[in-house]
Write a protein that holds these residues in place. Structure first.
Motif, short mmCIF file in Angstrom:
data_model
loop_
_atom_site.label_atom_id
_atom_site.label_comp_id
_atom_site.label_asym_id
_atom_site.label_seq_id
_atom_site.Cartn_x
_atom_site.Cartn_y
_atom_site.Cartn_z
N MET A 59 36.08 -69.84 41.82
CA MET A 59 35.23 -69.49 40.68
C MET A 59 34.61 -68.12 40.91
O MET A 59 34.70 -67.55 41.99
CB MET A 59 34.16 -70.56 40.48
CG MET A 59 34.76 -71.92 40.19
SD MET A 59 33.54 -73.17 39.81
CE MET A 59 33.17 -72.72 38.12
N LYS A 60 33.97 -67.60 39.88
CA LYS A 60 33.26 -66.34 39.95
C LYS A 60 31.79 -66.60 39.67
O LYS A 60 31.44 -67.64 39.09
CB LYS A 60 33.81 -65.37 38.90
CG LYS A 60 35.27 -65.05 39.07
CD LYS A 60 35.77 -64.20 37.93
CE LYS A 60 37.27 -64.06 38.02
NZ LYS A 60 37.87 -63.70 36.75
N LYS A 61 30.94 -65.66 40.06
CA LYS A 61 29.50 -65.81 39.82
C LYS A 61 29.21 -66.11 38.36
O LYS A 61 28.37 -66.96 38.04
CB LYS A 61 28.73 -64.56 40.24
CG LYS A 61 28.66 -64.35 41.72
CD LYS A 61 27.69 -63.25 42.10
CE LYS A 61 28.09 -61.91 41.58
NZ LYS A 61 27.26 -60.82 42.12
N GLY A 62 29.89 -65.42 37.48
CA GLY A 62 29.64 -65.57 36.05
C GLY A 62 30.09 -66.90 35.47
O GLY A 62 29.77 -67.22 34.32
N ASP A 63 30.82 -67.71 36.24
CA ASP A 63 31.28 -69.01 35.75
C ASP A 63 30.18 -70.07 35.79
O ASP A 63 30.32 -71.13 35.18
CB ASP A 63 32.46 -69.52 36.59
CG ASP A 63 33.71 -68.68 36.40
OD1 ASP A 63 33.84 -68.00 35.37
OD2 ASP A 63 34.57 -68.70 37.31
N SER A 77 29.24 -75.52 34.69
CA SER A 77 30.26 -74.50 34.51
C SER A 77 31.22 -74.97 33.44
O SER A 77 31.48 -76.17 33.29
CB SER A 77 31.04 -74.26 35.80
OG SER A 77 32.05 -73.30 35.58
N LYS A 79 34.99 -73.51 32.07
CA LYS A 79 36.01 -72.48 32.29
C LYS A 79 37.25 -72.85 31.48
O LYS A 79 37.77 -73.96 31.59
CB LYS A 79 36.34 -72.39 33.78
CG LYS A 79 37.19 -71.22 34.15
CD LYS A 79 37.29 -71.09 35.66
CE LYS A 79 38.11 -69.89 36.03
NZ LYS A 79 38.18 -69.70 37.46
N TYR A 119 26.57 -66.57 45.48
CA TYR A 119 27.91 -67.16 45.53
C TYR A 119 28.77 -66.30 46.45
O TYR A 119 28.93 -65.10 46.22
CB TYR A 119 28.53 -67.22 44.13
CG TYR A 119 29.89 -67.85 44.12
CD1 TYR A 119 30.06 -69.21 44.35
CD2 TYR A 119 31.03 -67.09 43.88
CE1 TYR A 119 31.31 -69.80 44.34
CE2 TYR A 119 32.29 -67.66 43.86
CZ TYR A 119 32.42 -69.02 44.09
OH TYR A 119 33.66 -69.60 44.08
N GLU A 120 29.28 -66.93 47.52
CA GLU A 120 30.08 -66.20 48.49
C GLU A 120 31.09 -67.14 49.13
O GLU A 120 30.75 -68.27 49.52
CB GLU A 120 29.18 -65.59 49.57
CG GLU A 120 29.90 -64.70 50.54
CD GLU A 120 28.96 -64.04 51.53
OE1 GLU A 120 29.47 -63.54 52.54
OE2 GLU A 120 27.74 -64.02 51.32
#
Length: 145
Positions: A59-63, A77, A79, A119-120
């Motif tokens: 996933m991405k931070k924006g999700d 989330s 998506k 998020y990492e």
């Protein structure tokens, strides 16, 4: 619910009382046509904060959508993926829709005004600081007059 604090409260009792409240049945909210699973969480505590770690690789931070409402922390989330495979005389489309929502009631000792998130490497980490009065205090020596 009043929390009686002993000299060494166990985190497992805090977890059971405050973080094990999941709102709604996720299976009824998931309209995915694929085998989407609910992300797993680890919840840790130290003297200064609670940390919620959610495994969400790919996933991405924006999700993510993270909200706090009436002391309930909600992580969700949604998506949508649109894959198009063109063939000689027609197009084939496959839609994938993935969604989840996890909600946790925060303990009274949590400071909802200072929540942070990062998020990492596929892990969403939400840090929830404790209120100053909830942090352990050193023993006070009382003098005798």
């Amino acid at each position: 619910m009043a929390l009686v604090r002993t000299s060494n409260p166990s985190f497992s009792s805090l977890f059971d009382d405050f973080f094990n409240t999941e709102l709604g049945d996720w299976r009824r909210q998931n309209y995915s046509s694929t085998d989407t699973t609910l992300p797993k969480v680890n919840i840790k505590e130290n003297d200064d904060a609670f940390m919620v770690e959610m495994a969400a690789p790919g996933m991405k931070k924006g999700d993510f959508n993270i909200q706090l409402d009436n002391n309930v922390l909600t992580i969700s989330s949604e998506k949508k993926e649109d894959n198009k495979d063109e063939k000689s005389r027609y197009s084939r489309r496959e839609f994938a829709y993935h969604s989840f929502q996890r909600a946790f009631t925060l303990p009274e000792s949590a400071d909802g005004q200072k929540i942070g998130a990062a998020y990492e490497d596929g892990i969403l980490t939400i840090t929830i600081p404790k209120k100053e009065e909830a942090k352990p205090q050193p023993p006070k020596t009382i003098s005798i007059k």
